[in-house]
Design an enzyme around this catalytic site. Structure first.
Site: not given
Lengths: 493, 480
Positions: A79, A154, A178
């Protein structure tokens, strides 16, 4: 194609057995990226050359017998809010578009030592603020199961990349859901470990007291292996905890007979779609068949989790994001007169709408005059929620519920109705407030063919139990056909 | 009738702690390095970095707290003070607002007005900021983060002082405590101790304090005294003319002898304080506090009292010696070994200081040991060597910690005590200077000095001037 159906642990076994070369595995993932990126856009940065170099180095070490771990040779995504040395780390924000960290996050260091090969950095909501990956400054990521739908957020890029076979697992971060929510939307397994398990050093902070780095994987075994790989006590993180029980793989297959599972009624109330409810309760029944006991109970105060979360997360974010000012690194406005204007223009131009909104909320609730009314009150709510979970875990080993009330929404819908987007995190957020371990794994699909996520929650430091329950369910459920099997034909055409 | 006014002064004193490394990272906390060399991702606020508390900084804060009679907070926390400025890389400073590490202390001061107790409200730990440099020519600014993250303690007093004399007495007392603990060198000029003065004036007899101002940029005791007097007068003048004091921060210009408003309360910032989620609460156990108590040194006030009881040396010497703990300890050891406190004091105050100044050294850099100084004093006392030779030996000892006994032996510096040799030398000088002998006989006693000098020359400086004078006097009476 065959390689892409392997889990990370299966792939590494083949690599170590010299049946597959690391570069072959990498090429398979890169090929998939070449085919699918224009549809999905899971990555912000793809490190074509670095990944190849990494693959060669890892292969050499495997050949020399220096790398024997469960993840040796596995190509992965990281990420884009997790720092990677000399590889762009943008947080999907214009603000950090050009930011090359001089260090890697501890979790990344740990995975490198295990022999994982980093393919690139995955897309996300800007600074992890959002639940759909639509707030990214570099374009939306699409759900591989259905490109009209969001992958969640996210960590949407990470979830989509794993689901679409663009990497074998990915790292995400979970501040309010997330990891678990996009895992749920994309039909994969995602876990947020107990707060303090994985070092936050190198994770670009959003809500420091809430977030953890965690794995997004194809199955529970991979999830346990990755968590074992990234868990470490880190002197650089004062909130890091020494875990002596990080051998998650070893006890994964433990029998769950007699395991007491609590089902919070509050997780099955208004707003939950019938299809999701059915699938989740079906999963509970499967666990019951395997010897677990089920009981419904009231988890009080959990309805206050969302307002408390947004007060605390935004307060921390408003301070954490103060450092992005154009002085030291990252974006700086091109034209300005004087310091004050440089700050203003840099931050006005560098941050997107959602980030600005949360910084403003955070700055507001921390004002001296409102501190007690908002921040302190939110802390009290947090303490009450922790207490409620504490009571629940005196009776139950595991709590079971849906990860999200509905399956992946359509692109654009959430931005039109942000309140609804915030409410979508209702089942995941309380877990962050209480610092608990939580996992999401697929337990079915809705009529549209979109995956449904089952969430299992454990008490603090009971990550092992969470994984055991998840593994038991996965065994009972049988193979969950990944989307690449079903979708690839349409993408090819 | 002219009104009478009273002044209330409180202090906020920042002190840089002498830790080897910074408060939240392992960068060296040293000074005078090239800009941006003592820096790392943590103290430059890079994304994803986290602070880790330096235990030594905590110990220094506890030590200063104990030394000033504070209670130690056993569960304290760190807070973030949010504000934007480029010297502050994260745009928040980690400090302690809600739960400072030490509270409720007191220091006793003595002035012409008598003994007074000044309350300390709190002492908290925090990090220092970097330094900005403005280049007027290019209109650009540069920032040096070497100082960013140096540990500070801030000592906050109640507004209980009334004049400059009390303030100076308080600061000196505090300074000696901190220096005795080795927690800081407390140099006002260099900024390792920074004093902000909060001052308000009110009509005599009124209980409630007046509106206060905060004075910054006070780099010496003189500046502090002048600023206090200046601000007292300024406020008094405004009040006596029926005006109002504005609560504001002012900057003292010592050259002009004036202060200027920096910012008023209207633009007082809201720092949006909240507990730093990156740092766990700071837990201080009873055992730790006990251990720190045991490690507290004898402070200056107690030392002075003891010296007065134990050593028969002048008060001036006692004041002087105890100004520096290192020299005081050095003195005590030497005095104990040679049993001659006055001589020990003299050697430290005169010869040692002379050489330290000449070589621009700090007392703690002294190379020679109290043992050797005691030996040297002993040799002089026993007249093994004379004073001149002792200075020569000392100079050598100062450089290389030479054993003075060995040195005297090896270089043949022992005083000549053989009466026969002394007599012979005297005879030689008298025989060689008949004219001076005549002068002496005619009553010109001054030439005696000349004779002593000449005799010492013959003895290559190794004579005992007292004995030689005696011998010369006796001999000169006899004439040629």
């Amino acid at each position: 194609m065959g390689l892409l159906n392997l889990t990370a642990v299966q792939l590494s076994a083949k690599i170590k057995a010299k049946e597959v070369a690391v570069i072959e595995a990498l090429d398979a993932a890169l090929e998939q990226i070449e085919k699918l990126e224009r549809h999905i856009h899971a990555y912000v940065t793809i490190d074509w050359e670095g990944a190849r170099r990494g693959a060669e180095e890892v292969q050499e070490k495997i050949n020399k017998g220096e790398l024997k771990g469960l993840l040796a040779g596995v190509p992965i995504g990281v990420k884009d809010n997790i720092c990677t040395e000399n590889l762009l780390t943008t947080c999907s924000s214009k603000m950090l578009k050009n930011f090359l960290p001089p260090y890697s996050a501890q979790a990344v260091e740990n995975l490198k030592k295990e022999g994982a090969v980093i393919i690139g950095k995955t897309n996300m909501d800007e600074f992890a603020m959002g639940s759909t990956t639509e707030t990214s400054a570099f374009g939306v990521t699409k759900n591989p199961w259905n490109e009209e739908h969001v992958p969640g957020g996210s960590s949407g890029g990470s979830a989509a990349a794993v689901a679409a076979g663009q990497c074998f697992f990915a790292l995400g971060s979970d501040t309010g859901g997330s990891i678990r929510q996009p895992a749920s939307y994309c039909g994969i397994v995602g876990m947020k470990p107990t707060y303090g398990t994985v070092s936050r050093y190198g994770l670009i902070a959003y809500g420091s007291s809430l977030e953890q780095i965690g794995p997004l994987c194809k199955d529970v075994t991979d999830c346990a292996a990755v968590l074992e790989g990234i868990t470490s006590y880190d002197k650089k993180d004062s909130t890091s905890v020494l875990r002596k029980d990080k051998d998650f793989i070893k006890d994964l297959k433990e029998n769950i007979k007699g395991m007491k599972i609590g089902i919070p009624k509050d997780y099955f109330g208004k707003g939950l779609s019938e299809e999701v409810k059915e699938a989740v309760l079906g999963a509970a029944k499967e666990l019951e068949k395997r010897g677990a006991s089920l009981e419904e109970f009231d988890l009080k105060h959990v309805s206050y989790a969302i307002p408390a979360y947004y007060v605390l997360a935004c307060a921390e974010a408003s301070s954490n994001l103060g450092r992005f000012d154009g002085v030291k690194y990252g974006y700086r406005a091109e034209e300005f007169h004087g310091l004050h204007q440089m700050y203003k223009k840099t931050r006005s131009q560098g941050f997107g709408t959602e980030v600005k909104k949360r910084i403003m909320i955070g700055s507001f609730v921390l004002r001296e005059a409102y501190y007690e009314a908002y921040y302190l009150k939110a802390l009290k709510v947090r303490a009450l929620i922790k207490e409620e979970f504490h009571k629940a875990f005196e009776k139950y080993d595991i709590l079971l519920g849906p990860t999200t009330p509905v399956t992946a929404p359509k692109l654009g819908d959430s931005l039109l109705d942000p309140m609804n987007m915030y409410l979508g995190d209702i089942y995941t957020i309380a877990v962050n407030l209480a610092g608990l371990p939580g996992i999401s794994l697929p337990c079915g699909k809705d009529k549209k063919g979109l995956p449904i996520g089952l969430q299992l929650i454990g008490d603090c430091f009971m990550d092992k139990k969470v994984l055991q329950a998840a593994y038991a369910y996965e065994e009972a459920r049988g193979r969950f056909v990944p989307c690449i099997d079903e979708k690839l034909k349409s993408w090819h055409s | 009738m002219e009104k009478k006014y009273e002044t209330a002064i409180g202090l906020e004193i920042h002190v840089e702690l002498s830790t080897k490394t910074k408060i939240f990272c392992s960068c060296p906390a040293s000074f005078g390095e090239e800009p941006n060399t003592n820096i790392c991702p943590v103290c430059t606020g890079m994304p994803g970095t986290l602070p880790v508390l330096n235990k030594k900084a905590v110990e220094y804060a506890i030590a200063v707290g104990l030394g000033t009679g504070c209670s130690i907070t056993q569960y304290s926390k760190f807070d973030r003070k949010n504000y934007f400025y480029p010297d502050n890389p994260q745009n928040y400073q980690i400090t302690q607002l809600y739960m400072p590490i030490c509270t409720k202390g007191t220091l006793e001061i003595e002035t012409k007005g008598g003994v007074k107790h000044i309350s300390i409200r709190e002492i908290h730990l925090e990090e220092d900021a970097g330094k900005l440099f403005h280049d007027q020519e290019t209109h650009s600014s540069f920032v040096d983060y070497n100082r960013s993250g140096i540990p500070l303690i801030e000592i906050v007093t109640e507004p209980q002082m009334e004049n400059g004399e009390e303030v100076i007495a308080f600061i000196k007392k505090l300074k000696f405590i901190i220096q005795y603990l080795g927690a800081s060198d407390c140099k006002l000029q260099e900024g390792s101790m920074r004093v902000d003065v909060n001052l308000s004036v009110r009509e005599a007899g009124i209980k409630e304090l007046g509106v206060r101002t905060e004075m910054k940029n006070l780099n010496s005791f003189k500046a502090i005294e002048r600023a206090i007097e200046g601000e007292r007068e300024r406020q008094q003048k405004i009040l006596s003319q029926g005006g109002r004091i504005i609560q504001e921060t002012r900057r003292w210009d010592d050259e002009k002898g004036l202060s200027f408003a920096m910012r008023g309360k209207e633009d007082a910032k809201d720092y949006r304080y909240f507990p730093d989620p990156d740092l766990a609460p700071l837990l201080i156990s009873n055992e730790w506090i006990e251990e720190m108590k045991e490690r507290q040194p004898e402070f200056r006030t107690e030392k002075i009292a003891r010296y007065k009881r134990e050593y028969s040396i002048p008060d001036y010497d006692i004041e002087w010696l105890t100004e520096n703990k290192y020299l005081a300890d050095f003195f005590e050891k030497t005095a104990e070994l040679c049993r001659n406190p006055k001589k020990a004091a003299n050697w430290i105050m005169v010869e040692t200081m002379h050489l330290l100044k000449e070589k621009e050294m700090e007392p703690k850099e002294l190379k020679y040991s109290p043992e050797n100084l005691a030996k040297l004093i002993g040799m002089v006392d026993k007249k093994v060597i004379n004073g001149d030779k002792a200075k020569e030996v000392f100079a050598h000892m100062f450089e290389q910690n030479t054993d003075p006994e060995k040195y005297v032996e090896e270089n043949g510096l022992k005083a000549v005590r053989d009466e026969r040799i002394l007599q012979e030398a005297v005879e030689e000088v008298i025989a060689g200077n008949p004219k001076s002998v005549e002068d002496f006989i005619r009553g010109k006693e001054k030439v005696l000095g000349f004779f002593v000098g000449q005799t010492m020359k013959v003895l290559k400086g190794r004579g005992d001037p007292e004995r030689i004078t005696q011998l010369l006097k006796e001999r000169l009476k006899e004439g040629l």
